[in-house]
Design a protein around this motif. Structure first.
Motif, PDB file in Angstrom:
ATOM      1  N   THR A   1       0.806  -1.223   0.000  1.00 46.88           N
ATOM      2  CA  THR A   1       0.000   0.000   0.000  1.00 46.88           C
ATOM      3  C   THR A   1       0.838   1.273   0.000  1.00 46.88           C
ATOM      4  OG1 THR A   1       0.055   0.008   2.405  1.00 46.88           O
ATOM      5  CG2 THR A   1      -1.790  -1.161   1.342  1.00 46.88           C
ATOM      6  N   GLY A   2       2.114   1.134   0.405  1.00 50.83           N
ATOM      7  CA  GLY A   2       2.951   2.340   0.540  1.00 50.83           C
ATOM      8  C   GLY A   2       2.780   2.954   1.932  1.00 50.83           C
ATOM      9  N   LEU A   3       1.930   2.328   2.765  1.00 49.13           N
ATOM     10  CA  LEU A   3       1.762   2.829   4.146  1.00 49.13           C
ATOM     11  C   LEU A   3       3.002   2.481   4.951  1.00 49.13           C
ATOM     12  CD1 LEU A   3      -1.928   1.681   4.862  1.00 49.13           C
ATOM     13  CD2 LEU A   3      -1.154   4.035   4.578  1.00 49.13           C
ATOM     14  N   ASN A   4       3.481   3.440   5.748  1.00 48.69           N
ATOM     15  CA  ASN A   4       4.662   3.137   6.573  1.00 48.69           C
ATOM     16  C   ASN A   4       4.220   2.459   7.868  1.00 48.69           C
ATOM     17  OD1 ASN A   4       3.781   5.051   8.475  1.00 48.69           O
ATOM     18  ND2 ASN A   4       4.834   6.706   7.357  1.00 48.69           N
ATOM     19  N   ARG A   5       5.178   2.225   8.747  1.00 47.33           N
ATOM     20  CA  ARG A   5       4.879   1.443   9.948  1.00 47.33           C
ATOM     21  C   ARG A   5       3.812   2.120  10.817  1.00 47.33           C
ATOM     22  NH1 ARG A   5       7.469  -2.745  13.014  1.00 47.33           N
ATOM     23  NH2 ARG A   5       6.199  -2.856  14.891  1.00 47.33           N
ATOM     24  N   ALA A   6       4.000   3.434  11.057  1.00 46.75           N
ATOM     25  CA  ALA A   6       3.045   4.158  11.924  1.00 46.75           C
ATOM     26  C   ALA A   6       1.653   4.130  11.299  1.00 46.75           C
ATOM     27  CB  ALA A   6       3.524   5.592  12.116  1.00 46.75           C
ATOM     28  N   GLN A   7       1.594   4.298   9.978  1.00 39.77           N
ATOM     29  CA  GLN A   7       0.298   4.306   9.288  1.00 39.77           C
ATOM     30  C   GLN A   7      -0.334   2.908   9.327  1.00 39.77           C
ATOM     31  OE1 GLN A   7       1.980   5.762   5.666  1.00 39.77           O
ATOM     32  NE2 GLN A   7       1.300   7.880   5.991  1.00 39.77           N
TER      33      GLN A   7
END
Ligand SMILES: Cc1ncc(COP(=O)(O)O)c(CNOCC(=O)O)c1O
Length: 401
Positions: A355-361
């Motif tokens: 998704t391209g979401l990073n860890r925090a997201q």
């Protein structure tokens, strides 16, 4: 005081641990997009009808449960090599492929790692960055040194092809290059046919040894042949190569632990010697492999009607994932008012979407939306139903901004 006092608690597995957390969650909208296991539109596990038919056949025949040879069921080994290379591939007639049934993809990778450790001292394995979470564990435990080649480009959420090529070029001559045959895990990003040609060129140039991990043949595109085209391209060039196979996804045999390690050699004599040493490694590790899954594969592939039905079911599974990928993309675009280009979600192939979401997201996806996924931003589309796409789109947009 216990004698095992020095043994500390191990951390949960990054992938399988997600399902444990999902099970503990009581929220009604919870969604498990963690483990790479196919689910139907009703989000239930799926036993292929050809598997049930093959098992009924096997029950009627009342087959024995004697030990298999160390190398596994001969009919399975023949079928799995033919599925990989194509039954009419000259390599098979020339007996230049050593095939040993392994404990699914993981066990097959581990046999290959043990062969590398024993016969290629000091050789390194290059693995993609990122790659399947268990690759590093397998080579670490087999005491095979590894390093990473660039693969994922977060800026384009695409392939960092130039980085990949320069890292493979820079590796010490004769390194093993671990390549995902199709449906790269976790990114879902595969090289194009033209890029595969260049990857083969640089591997030949540097005298590296290609090592394919083929865990999704037929499951990614729906076509067994299309999904094996990268392996067949390298084999057609006359390259020696290793290929680990798994029937967990494409035949839904996850817990049957059925796969194989294949080593394509330049001569039948070399293949025979390689096979004999793979057997010597397997014998003290687990002695001989489980028979049930091997018989299912051999029966399905051996019967033209069952084989055709299997191909239809693979197209169905791949088709459902493709349509849910499209529906997720449409839902996100309908909701997201920004100019962000989400088309990378459509370009990815196979079970997963990066998704391209990073860890925090990704944490927000779980903590706030009860969407369970791996912390690298990977979601398993196999666990998504069309009905849940709106909800997931809301979660992704909320987490992104
Ligand atoms: C690239 C790759 N190689 C090998 C394998 C090995 O699978 P198996 O040992 O079941 O054949 C897998 C299966 N991974 O599925 C779990 C997940 O990522 O959520 C895989 O993805």
């Amino acid at each position: 005081v216990s004698r095992f006092e020095s043994i500390t608690m191990a951390p949960p597995d990054p992938i399988l641990g997600v399902s444990e957390a999902f099970r503990a969650d009581t929220h009604e909208m919870k969604l498990n997009l963690g483990v790479g296991a196919y689910r139907t539109e009703e989000l239930r596990p799926y036993v292929l009808s050809v598997v049930k038919k093959a098992e009924n056949l096997m029950l009627e025949r009342g087959e024995f449960k004697e030990y298999l040879p160390i190398e596994g069921l001969a009919a399975f080994n023949k079928a799995t090599a033919e599925l990989l290379l194509g039954a009419d591939n000259p390599i098979i007639k020339q007996q230049r492929i050593a095939t040993v049934q392994g404990l699914s993809g993981t066990g097959s990778l581990r046999l290959a790692a043990a062969l590398i450790e024993r016969y290629f001292p000091g050789a390194k394995v290059l693995i993609s960055s990122p790659t399947w979470g268990n690759h590093k564990n397998i080579f670490n435990d087999a005491r095979v040194p590894w390093s990473e080649y660039r693969y994922y480009d977060p800026k384009t959420v695409g392939l960092d092809f130039d980085g990949m090529i320069s890292d493979i070029k820079a590796a010490p001559e004769g390194s093993f290059i671990l390549l995902h045959g199709c449906a790269h895990n976790p990114t879902g990003i595969d090289p194009t046919p033209e890029q595969w040609e260049v990857i083969a060129d640089v591997i030949q140039e540097k005298n590296h040894i290609p090592f394919f991990d083929v865990a999704y043949q037929g499951f990614a595109s729906g076509s067994l042949d299309a999904d094996a085209s990268s392996v067949r391209l390298f084999a057609a060039r006359g390259m020696e190569l290793l290929v680990a196979q798994s029937y967990s996804k494409n035949l839904g045999l996850y817990a049957e632990r059925i796969g194989a390690i294949n080593v394509v050699c330049s001569s039948a004599d070399a293949a025979a010697r390689v096979k004999s040493q793979l057997k010597r490694i397997a014998r003290p590790m687990y002695s001989n492999p489980p028979i049930h899954g091997a018989r299912i594969v051999a029966n399905v592939v051996g019967d033209p009607a069952l084989f055709n039905e299997w191909k239809e079911e693979m197209e169905l599974m791949a088709g459902r994932i493709k349509s849910v990928r499209q529906k997720l993309y449409d839902s996100i675009c309908a909701k997201d008012k920004s100019e962000k280009d989400w088309s990378y979600i459509l370009k990815q192939i196979g079970m997963f979407s990066f998704t391209g979401l990073n860890r925090a997201q990704s944490d927000n996806m779980t903590d706030k939306w009860h969407v369970y996924m791996t912390k690298d931003g990977r979601i398993s589309l196999a666990g998504l139903s069309a009905a849940k796409c709106e909800y997931l789109a809301d979660a992704i947009i909320d987490s992104f901004y």
